[in-house]
Design an enzyme around this catalytic site. Sequence first.
Site, short mmCIF file in Angstrom:
data_model
loop_
_atom_site.label_atom_id
_atom_site.label_comp_id
_atom_site.label_asym_id
_atom_site.label_seq_id
_atom_site.Cartn_x
_atom_site.Cartn_y
_atom_site.Cartn_z
CE LYS A 104 33.94 36.03 32.02
NZ LYS A 104 33.64 37.28 31.34
CE LYS A 188 36.86 37.44 39.90
NZ LYS A 188 37.01 38.22 38.66
CE LYS A 191 29.40 40.98 37.13
NZ LYS A 191 29.06 42.30 36.67
P1 AMP Z 1 33.27 41.90 36.31
O1 AMP Z 1 32.50 41.51 37.51
O2 AMP Z 1 34.10 40.77 35.78
O3 AMP Z 1 32.43 42.54 35.26
O4 AMP Z 1 34.36 42.97 36.78
C1 AMP Z 1 34.13 44.34 36.87
C2 AMP Z 1 35.27 44.99 37.62
O5 AMP Z 1 35.26 44.56 38.99
C3 AMP Z 1 36.67 44.66 37.08
O6 AMP Z 1 37.50 45.80 37.22
C4 AMP Z 1 37.13 43.56 37.99
O7 AMP Z 1 38.54 43.50 38.08
C5 AMP Z 1 36.52 43.97 39.34
N1 AMP Z 1 36.25 42.79 40.16
C6 AMP Z 1 35.35 41.81 39.90
N2 AMP Z 1 35.37 40.88 40.87
C7 AMP Z 1 36.30 41.28 41.77
C8 AMP Z 1 36.78 40.75 43.01
N3 AMP Z 1 36.30 39.62 43.52
N4 AMP Z 1 37.73 41.45 43.68
C9 AMP Z 1 38.22 42.62 43.19
N5 AMP Z 1 37.82 43.17 42.03
C10 AMP Z 1 36.87 42.52 41.33
#
Ligand code: AMP
Length: 324
Positions: A104, A188, A191
Site C-alpha cells: 500500500k 488481485k 477496489k
Molecule cells: P478489503 O477490500 O481489503 O477491505 O477486504 C475486505 C475483505 O475482502 C477481506 O477479507 C479480504 O481478504 C477480502 N478480499 C478483498 N479482495 C479480495 C479478492 N480479490 N479476492 C478474495 N477476497 C478478497
Amino acid sequence: MQPTGNLHLGNYLGAIRNWLKLQQHYDCLYCVVDMHAITLPQDPAELRAATRSVAAAYFASGVDPKRSIVFNQSQVPQHAELAWVLNCVGRLGWLDRMTQFKDKAGKNSERHSVGLYVYPVLMAADILLYKGTLVPVGDDQKQHVELARDIAGKFNRDYNAPDFFPLPEPMIQGPATRIMSLRDGTKKMSKSDESDLSRINLTDDAAMIAAKIKKAKTDPDGLPSDIEGLKGRPEAENLLSIFAALSDETLGNVVQRFGGQQFSALKNALADLTVSVLGPINADMRRYLADPAELDRQLKAGCGRARDLAEPVMRDVRHIVGFN
Ligand code: AMP
C-alpha cells in the site's frame, strides 16, 4: 470490511459469502472498519455514505442482524483503546515484515500515516477485543491474523496472564480466496484498481456485469479439460474459479464442463450466473440504501451488542496492565 470504494465480487466471494455459512454455526461479529479506512485520506461525507453502503451489502447478501452482530468500528471506542495497549506489545520488527503495508505504501512509505503502518495492530484489537478465535479472511489477510496471534501470545506472557487472549486462527475457506482482476489475471481484484473494468461491483447492473465479463482478458487458446492445464493461464483460471465459487462447485468440475470450449462460451455462462447471484443482492442493497434511518438503527443496535461484549474484556485488560 473497509468502507472505502465499492465492494466487489472479490469481497463477496472471498469474504461475505463465507460469512453466511459461518453465521449458522458460530457466534459472529461482522464489523465495518471505518477506523481502518482513515489510514488513507477519506472524504468525511463519502466515508459516512460508504459505511452505510457496506452495511447494506452485508444485510442484502444475507448477513442476519439477529444471528450476527453487525456494527461499525468507530462506535465501539474499546477498539481504539485496546489498539493502544497492543501497540505497546507488538514489536516494530514484526510490523516491518507486513507485506500489505509495503504494497500500500509503495516506494514513498515515509510520507504515509503512522496509522497505515500500525493498521495490523488495530486489526489485532478488533479480533482480541471479543476474544475471537476464528477470523474468516481472504488469503491477503492471513499475515495480519498471524500477527494478531503473536501479539495475543506476547500479551499473555508479558503480563503473566496465561490464556487471557485465545490465539486466533485465520479461517481461509472456499474456492475463492483470491479473485483476480478481470483485466490482469496476475493482479488481485481490488477496489483501488484504476480501471473499473477490472472488477464487478456489487452495485453494477446486469448490463454492466455482462459487458465487463465480455471484455475480460483471455488468452488465445481453448479451455483446458483438467486443472493441470490451467498452469500459466491466470485469466482462464480466474474466470473458471469465479464460476466455481458462484455455483458452489469444485474447480475440477467446472474445468471439466468447459474443457475444449472457447472462452466465449464460458463468458456467456458466467455472465448469466453472475447476474443471477448478484442481481437480487443489488436490488436489496438499493432497498436498504433508500432507508438510511433504518440502516443506522440496525448499526446502532449492533454497536450496543458489541460494546456489551467489549467492555468486560477491556475492563480486565485495564486491570491486567495496571490502569486505574
Ligand atoms: P478489503 O477490500 O481489503 O477491505 O477486504 C475486505 C475483505 O475482502 C477481506 O477479507 C479480504 O481478504 C477480502 N478480499 C478483498 N479482495 C479480495 C479478492 N480479490 N479476492 C478474495 N477476497 C478478497
